[in-house]
Design a protein around this motif. Structure first.
Motif, PDB file in Angstrom:
ATOM      1  N   THR A   1      -2.300  -1.162   2.359  1.00  0.00           N
ATOM      2  CA  THR A   1      -1.764  -1.110   0.999  1.00  0.00           C
ATOM      3  C   THR A   1      -2.747  -1.806   0.060  1.00  0.00           C
ATOM      4  O   THR A   1      -3.338  -2.826   0.407  1.00  0.00           O
ATOM      5  CB  THR A   1      -0.373  -1.768   0.935  1.00  0.00           C
ATOM      6  OG1 THR A   1       0.487  -1.097   1.859  1.00  0.00           O
ATOM      7  CG2 THR A   1       0.231  -1.666  -0.452  1.00  0.00           C
ATOM      8  N   ASN A   2      -2.902  -1.263  -1.120  1.00  0.00           N
ATOM      9  CA  ASN A   2      -3.840  -1.778  -2.099  1.00  0.00           C
ATOM     10  C   ASN A   2      -3.444  -3.178  -2.558  1.00  0.00           C
ATOM     11  O   ASN A   2      -2.280  -3.422  -2.893  1.00  0.00           O
ATOM     12  CB  ASN A   2      -3.886  -0.814  -3.294  1.00  0.00           C
ATOM     13  CG  ASN A   2      -5.024  -1.125  -4.215  1.00  0.00           C
ATOM     14  OD1 ASN A   2      -5.051  -2.161  -4.852  1.00  0.00           O
ATOM     15  ND2 ASN A   2      -5.971  -0.205  -4.301  1.00  0.00           N
TER      16      ASN A   2
ATOM     17  N   ASP B   1      -1.932   5.735   0.763  1.00  0.00           N
ATOM     18  CA  ASP B   1      -1.482   4.665  -0.121  1.00  0.00           C
ATOM     19  C   ASP B   1      -0.650   5.269  -1.254  1.00  0.00           C
ATOM     20  O   ASP B   1      -0.534   6.483  -1.395  1.00  0.00           O
ATOM     21  CB  ASP B   1      -2.711   3.926  -0.665  1.00  0.00           C
ATOM     22  CG  ASP B   1      -2.371   2.610  -1.337  1.00  0.00           C
ATOM     23  OD1 ASP B   1      -1.283   2.071  -1.112  1.00  0.00           O
ATOM     24  OD2 ASP B   1      -3.222   2.113  -2.099  1.00  0.00           O
TER      25      ASP B   1
END
Length: 159
Positions: free
Chosen positions: A123-124, A93
């Motif tokens: 993805t965060n 990430d």
């Protein structure tokens, strides 16, 4: 956050550039931004590792260099209309510097646009959910209309 602009935008390009692969990704994105008719200019931190006003004899990775570089990047985020960021970081990430730049930009109300080269990389959510458009190829950035900023939602895996 969709925002419309009446003239071509100034872009801050947030991305890691610590390896040959990362530098290549930044260069591809720079080329896409150069070709985009709705982009007036862009600032790429990779191209400014010795900020204006810093004495020429100040070496990289010293406290004076770090302070000047950080303050210059903040100034450039403030001057930008939008932030375009590469979110993948060598199979992981987002790197911490890119995440900080995105968070700062979001905090100041600037629209963000994310590019992730690795298709299935999670993805965060702290990046995906306040983002205007999500790209998976630099060619999409080259053709994107930053003036009308159409929404392209994130459709990948979450972290």
């Amino acid at each position: 956050m969709n925002k419309q602009f009446s003239q071509p935008v100034k872009v801050y390009l947030a991305a890691p550039f610590f390896s040959a692969q990362q530098i290549q990704k930044v260069e591809q994105l720079e080329q896409a931004l150069e070709k985009n008719q709705t982009v007036e200019s862009f600032f790429s931190p990779m191209r400014c590792q010795h900020p204006e006003g810093l004495a020429p004899d100040v070496a990289q990775y010293t406290p004076a260099w770090a302070k000047a570089t950080m303050e210059n990047d903040v100034k450039e985020v403030d001057k930008a209309d939008v932030i375009v960021a590469i979110t993948d970081f060598d199979g992981q990430d987002t790197d911490s510097g890119t995440a900080w730049e995105l968070g700062y930009a979001i905090g100041t109300g600037k629209p963000t646009y994310l590019l992730r080269y690795i298709e299935d990389l999670p993805t965060n959510i702290m990046l995906t959910e306040r983002n205007t458009a999500f790209f998976t190829h630099p060619e999409q950035v080259e053709r994107y209309d930053f003036l009308t900023s159409p929404s392209i939602p994130y459709d990948g895996k979450y972290q």
